[in-house]
Design an enzyme around this catalytic site. Structure first.
Site, PDB file in Angstrom:
ATOM      1  N   ARG A  90      27.493   3.428 -27.255  1.00  0.00           N
ATOM      2  CA  ARG A  90      28.140   3.877 -28.490  1.00  0.00           C
ATOM      3  C   ARG A  90      28.914   2.737 -29.140  1.00  0.00           C
ATOM      4  O   ARG A  90      28.903   2.584 -30.363  1.00  0.00           O
ATOM      5  CB  ARG A  90      29.068   5.051 -28.190  1.00  0.00           C
ATOM      6  CG  ARG A  90      29.795   5.569 -29.418  1.00  0.00           C
ATOM      7  CD  ARG A  90      30.691   6.743 -29.065  1.00  0.00           C
ATOM      8  NE  ARG A  90      31.270   7.344 -30.261  1.00  0.00           N
ATOM      9  CZ  ARG A  90      31.963   8.471 -30.267  1.00  0.00           C
ATOM     10  NH1 ARG A  90      32.166   9.131 -29.148  1.00  0.00           N
ATOM     11  NH2 ARG A  90      32.446   8.954 -31.392  1.00  0.00           N
ATOM     12  N   ASN A 145      24.113  14.661 -29.822  1.00  0.00           N
ATOM     13  CA  ASN A 145      23.867  13.991 -31.098  1.00  0.00           C
ATOM     14  C   ASN A 145      22.739  12.962 -31.005  1.00  0.00           C
ATOM     15  O   ASN A 145      22.528  12.392 -29.935  1.00  0.00           O
ATOM     16  CB  ASN A 145      25.145  13.290 -31.570  1.00  0.00           C
ATOM     17  CG  ASN A 145      26.132  14.258 -32.190  1.00  0.00           C
ATOM     18  OD1 ASN A 145      25.747  15.191 -32.875  1.00  0.00           O
ATOM     19  ND2 ASN A 145      27.410  14.036 -31.941  1.00  0.00           N
ATOM     20  N   CYS A 165      26.559  22.650 -33.527  1.00  0.00           N
ATOM     21  CA  CYS A 165      27.581  21.677 -33.919  1.00  0.00           C
ATOM     22  C   CYS A 165      28.881  22.426 -34.158  1.00  0.00           C
ATOM     23  O   CYS A 165      28.867  23.624 -34.465  1.00  0.00           O
ATOM     24  CB  CYS A 165      27.132  20.951 -35.195  1.00  0.00           C
ATOM     25  SG  CYS A 165      28.279  19.662 -35.772  1.00  0.00           S
ATOM     26  N   HIS A 195      25.579  17.246 -39.712  1.00  0.00           N
ATOM     27  CA  HIS A 195      26.439  16.144 -40.147  1.00  0.00           C
ATOM     28  C   HIS A 195      26.171  15.729 -41.591  1.00  0.00           C
ATOM     29  O   HIS A 195      26.474  14.603 -41.993  1.00  0.00           O
ATOM     30  CB  HIS A 195      26.330  14.936 -39.204  1.00  0.00           C
ATOM     31  CG  HIS A 195      26.991  15.173 -37.884  1.00  0.00           C
ATOM     32  ND1 HIS A 195      27.109  14.203 -36.912  1.00  0.00           N
ATOM     33  CD2 HIS A 195      27.575  16.282 -37.362  1.00  0.00           C
ATOM     34  CE1 HIS A 195      27.730  14.695 -35.856  1.00  0.00           C
ATOM     35  NE2 HIS A 195      28.023  15.966 -36.120  1.00  0.00           N
ATOM     36  N   TYR A 242      31.386  13.788 -42.337  1.00  0.00           N
ATOM     37  CA  TYR A 242      30.334  12.767 -42.275  1.00  0.00           C
ATOM     38  C   TYR A 242      29.831  12.361 -43.653  1.00  0.00           C
ATOM     39  O   TYR A 242      29.166  11.330 -43.790  1.00  0.00           O
ATOM     40  CB  TYR A 242      29.185  13.261 -41.394  1.00  0.00           C
ATOM     41  CG  TYR A 242      29.636  13.457 -39.965  1.00  0.00           C
ATOM     42  CD1 TYR A 242      29.569  12.419 -39.054  1.00  0.00           C
ATOM     43  CD2 TYR A 242      30.177  14.670 -39.553  1.00  0.00           C
ATOM     44  CE1 TYR A 242      30.016  12.576 -37.759  1.00  0.00           C
ATOM     45  CE2 TYR A 242      30.625  14.841 -38.265  1.00  0.00           C
ATOM     46  CZ  TYR A 242      30.552  13.787 -37.367  1.00  0.00           C
ATOM     47  OH  TYR A 242      31.008  13.941 -36.083  1.00  0.00           O
TER      48      TYR A 242
END
Length: 422
Positions: A90, A145, A165, A195, A242
């Protein structure tokens, strides 16, 4: 029912366990099996999760194992919450795209595609094992995700899957708090892709109170979006957080260049949480868990499990096939909208047409997601570059090629085809 949680060693897991234990009247979980390849994490998260169950008086059995087949055996539902490559991967997703003037993030742009390429093959392998080991009636609930892309890959492969989500339930709870009503009284017109969504209405007792919310609490609501209050006033809708990666891209890139990454913050939190979980006297969620993200995740997961099991027929926001819901998208696209949930799955509720601003962005990103699934399944530098070219945050041929080369180099250990020219 036996519920298998793949990625059960996550520091998120106690949030889920606490919800299952608190809401035991909604869904009967006889065994909760935590599955994770990291034995050291399970050795901490497992016992703490068991203490949480016991503290709530839940009669179910909690087990943990590094064996995937063992954890999936006889499961009536499988919840996926894994992160291939951990926070280290990440961290890379959130940093190297910034060198090219692009947003660094784990679910969108080049970083989001990197996560998808690492994740989809692993999730599909787990789903195939679940097909062999779990009950024939078992549902796969994906919280991993990028949810839209992963859910589409699962559905394309023929699995009984639904994506989940926590954005919608987060807005529902926030709006209810501002209105001073029970969250169950608030119905959202939540529409878009995972998102990439907007709240176009918030209905209480048959009345849309969203205009009132924006007028009275616009500044506070905007604080959850990363965008100025004027966006809410001009669009008459509340975008998800997002959207600021799209509608404030350049400013966001500049900000991200000068602050610690979310991966660094989460890695620190995870160290502190694991240390707290290791205390044998701890029998409740530590306050710092609220900083980990995933607010109301447990409530959303339990509600979905309950309705899939009992056929309640209530309406919840999930990720599912489009099938004509948004007329401008292919039927096979995966969208995030309210749906009626029953034992046969989810049926989307009809939604009003999107305005051109929303429609154009949703169509653009949906096409990218279609290409992302193909790139994750078949690999190849050309497919990765084409997928990046289709993303609205990139959209330049030379840039897409350079990003593709860097993405492949950063993730070569996870991409078996990376050393070939396919």
């Amino acid at each position: 029912m036996k519920l298998a949680v793949v990625g059960g060693g996550s520091t998120y897991t106690p949030e889920l366990v606490d919800g299952i234990a608190r809401l035991s009247g909604d869904v009967a979980v006889e065994e909760l099996a935590l599955v994770d390849p990291d034995e050291s994490r399970l050795a901490v998260v497992g016992p703490f999760s068991d203490r949480l169950m016991r503290a709530h008086g839940h009669p179910g059995r909690l087990t943990w194992t590094t064996g995937l087949d063992e954890g999936l055996d006889g499961a009536g539902a499988v919840l996926l919450q894994l992160r291939v490559g951990g926070q280290a991967a990440r961290q890379r997703d959130e940093t190297w795209p910034l060198e090219y003037g692009c947003v660094g993030q784990e679910t969108t742009g080049a970083g989001g595609l990197a996560k998808a390429l690492r994740t989809v093959p692993v999730v599909l392998d787990i789903a195939e094992r679940a097909r062999q080991q779990a009950l024939d009636s078992a549902w796969i609930i994906d919280f991993t995700n990028p949810v839209g892309i992963v859910t589409r890959a699962l559905l394309d492969a023929g699995h009984r899957a639904i994506g989940l989500c926590n954005v919608a339930i987060g807005f529902q709870r926030n709006f209810a708090s501002l209105l001073g009503v029970d969250p169950a009284q608030v119905t959202l017109d939540h529409v878009g892709l995972n998102h990439l969504t907007w709240e176009r209405a918030a209905v209480v007792d048959g009345t849309d109170v969203l205009p009132e919310l924006i007028a009275k609490h616009g500044d506070e609501v905007a604080g959850h979006t990363g965008l100025p209050e004027s966006v809410l006033q001009e669009t008459g809708a509340v975008p998800s957080y997002y959207l600021h990666y799209f509608w404030a891209h350049d400013a966001t890139v500049e900000r991200l260049r000068h602050q610690p990454t979310r991966a660094e913050e989460v890695a620190r939190l995870e160290r502190e949480l694991l240390a707290a979980y290791a205390d044998p006297a701890l029998t409740h969620k530590p306050e710092m868990l609220s900083q980990r993200g995933g607010a109301f995740y447990s409530e959303a997961a339990v509600a979905l499990l309950a309705s899939l099991t009992t056929g309640a027929g209530d309406v919840q926001v999930v990720n599912l096939r489009n099938r004509g819901t948004l007329s401008f998208l292919d039927d096979d696209a995966v969208i995030e909208v309210p749906a009626v949930i029953g034992t046969a799955g989810a049926q989307p509720v009809p939604v009003a047409p999107l305005n051109p601003t929303m429609r154009g962005l949703v169509a653009h990103v949906s096409a990218y997601e279609e290409l992302a699934v193909d790139a994750a399944l078949r690999g190849g530098r050309g497919r990765v570059a084409s997928t990046l070219l289709a993303h609205p945050l990139i959209g330049q041929y030379d840039l897409a090629g350079r990003l593709a080369d860097r993405l492949i180099a950063e993730n070569a250990a996870y991409l078996p085809w990376a050393s070939s020219d396919s």
